[in-house]
Scaffold this active site. Structure first.
Site, short mmCIF file in Angstrom:
data_model
loop_
_atom_site.label_atom_id
_atom_site.label_comp_id
_atom_site.label_asym_id
_atom_site.label_seq_id
_atom_site.Cartn_x
_atom_site.Cartn_y
_atom_site.Cartn_z
N GLU A 1 83.74 34.09 55.62
CA GLU A 1 84.01 34.23 54.19
C GLU A 1 84.86 33.08 53.65
OE1 GLU A 1 85.88 38.03 53.41
OE2 GLU A 1 85.21 38.75 55.36
N SER A 2 84.50 32.58 52.51
CA SER A 2 85.29 31.64 51.71
C SER A 2 85.23 30.19 52.21
CB SER A 2 86.76 32.07 51.64
OG SER A 2 86.90 33.39 51.16
N ASN B 1 88.04 35.59 57.19
CA ASN B 1 88.29 34.92 55.92
C ASN B 1 88.93 33.56 56.18
OD1 ASN B 1 88.78 34.20 53.29
ND2 ASN B 1 89.71 36.14 52.70
N LYS C 1 83.89 44.29 46.11
CA LYS C 1 84.95 43.38 46.51
C LYS C 1 86.22 43.66 45.70
CE LYS C 1 86.05 39.41 48.73
NZ LYS C 1 85.55 38.12 48.22
N GLU D 1 78.28 35.66 45.85
CA GLU D 1 79.33 36.41 45.15
C GLU D 1 79.34 36.17 43.65
OE1 GLU D 1 83.14 37.81 47.00
OE2 GLU D 1 83.78 35.91 46.12
N LYS E 1 81.75 36.10 40.98
CA LYS E 1 83.20 35.93 40.91
C LYS E 1 83.52 35.03 39.73
CE LYS E 1 86.93 33.89 43.73
NZ LYS E 1 87.21 33.25 45.04
N GLU F 1 87.86 42.63 57.01
CA GLU F 1 88.23 41.22 56.94
C GLU F 1 89.51 40.92 57.72
OE1 GLU F 1 88.03 39.14 53.05
OE2 GLU F 1 90.20 38.96 53.31
#
Length: 269
Positions: free
Chosen positions: A223-224, A193, A124, A61, A63, A173
């Protein structure tokens, strides 16, 4: 009670989209996207296919900022980092396009494409309106993120169908067992997530707990909060195909090199 950041973001997003529609009316944006589609030689690369076939499965990502941590890497350039991810072995790239909370821009997707990026790109953002799907298609994205927590089942299904109509895939998500019901909409990819979008508290065990709630044949994305190569290997054993990682790379001086090191370390497990 903890402040619900997601509600704040979505409320701001509704105002933002309404303002954009005044500047560039929907029908004008539709005309621009129709022209792009009619002139392009190839459809956007499939993110689902890339994840299912990838050895790393990493969605790296771009970000620069987050509401919880502030600036992560403000000087980072969309003309450099996404392409460095591709060269390092990423399966796909996620690019934050929300400006107010994440320091993103739609232009970042276009810039990454112009730099030579050929990987699938996830747009995103906090998508609540068809208008944003058109924005994603216009700037060169392959897929969009839809978040169950901010959409009703009906709204999500409608946006999913409209995204497909534009040639966009959908990463849907979810972050709790109730939201896994949205998987019945049959998105291209189902994401779990690990970060609660109301409080921004992160716990990777969320993916391990909810994996079994998803259809066996779906493309699963965690995710994350993933910072350890061993965690990726464990998640893959559980049935996940994609692993969205941003801050772990972006907080370094060279995100591409950080990704390359991460992938090399995955081979140790």
């Amino acid at each position: 009670m903890a402040k619900d950041i997601l509600q704040e973001i979505v409320a701001y997003k509704r105002i933002e989209v309404a303002d954009m529609k005044k500047t560039l009316p929907m029908h004008d944006l539709e005309r621009q996207v129709s022209q792009i589609i009619s002139e392009e030689n190839d459809v956007p690369p499939s993110m689902r296919q890339a994840l299912m076939q990838s050895e790393s499965g990493i969605i790296a990502e771009f970000k620069r900022r987050s509401p919880s941590k502030g600036w992560i890497n403000q000087p980072a350039q969309a003309t450099e980092v996404p392409l460095s991810y591709e060269k390092a072995g990423a399966a796909a790239v996620s690019i934050l396009t929300d400006k107010h909370y994440f320091g993103g821009e739609d232009a970042f997707v276009a810039e990454a494409r112009k730099s030579g990026l050929t990987l699938p790109v996830l747009y995103k953002n906090f998508v609540i309106d068809e208008y944003q799907l058109l924005l994603a298609r216009r700037c060169g994205a392959s897929a969009v993120l839809l978040i169950a927590a901010e959409l009703t089942m009906s709204e999500c299904g409608d946006l999913l169908r409209k995204a497909h109509g534009m040639g966009l895939e959908v990463l849907l998500e979810m972050h709790d067992e109730h939201e896994t019901e949205y998987a019945t909409l049959e998105p291209d990819m189902c994401g779990i997530n690990n970060r609660h979008l109301g409080t921004f508290i992160t716990d990777v065990t969320t993916s391990f707990q909810l994996c079994q709630c998803l259809p066996a044949d779906t493309c699963k994305v965690s995710e994350s909060g993933i910072s350890n190569p061993q965690t990726v290997c464990q998640l893959r054993e559980m049935g996940f195909h994609g692993f969205l990682i941003g801050e772990n790379f972006m907080k370094t001086a060279n995100p591409g090199n950080a990704l390359a090191d991460f992938i090399r370390n995955m081979q140790l497990y």
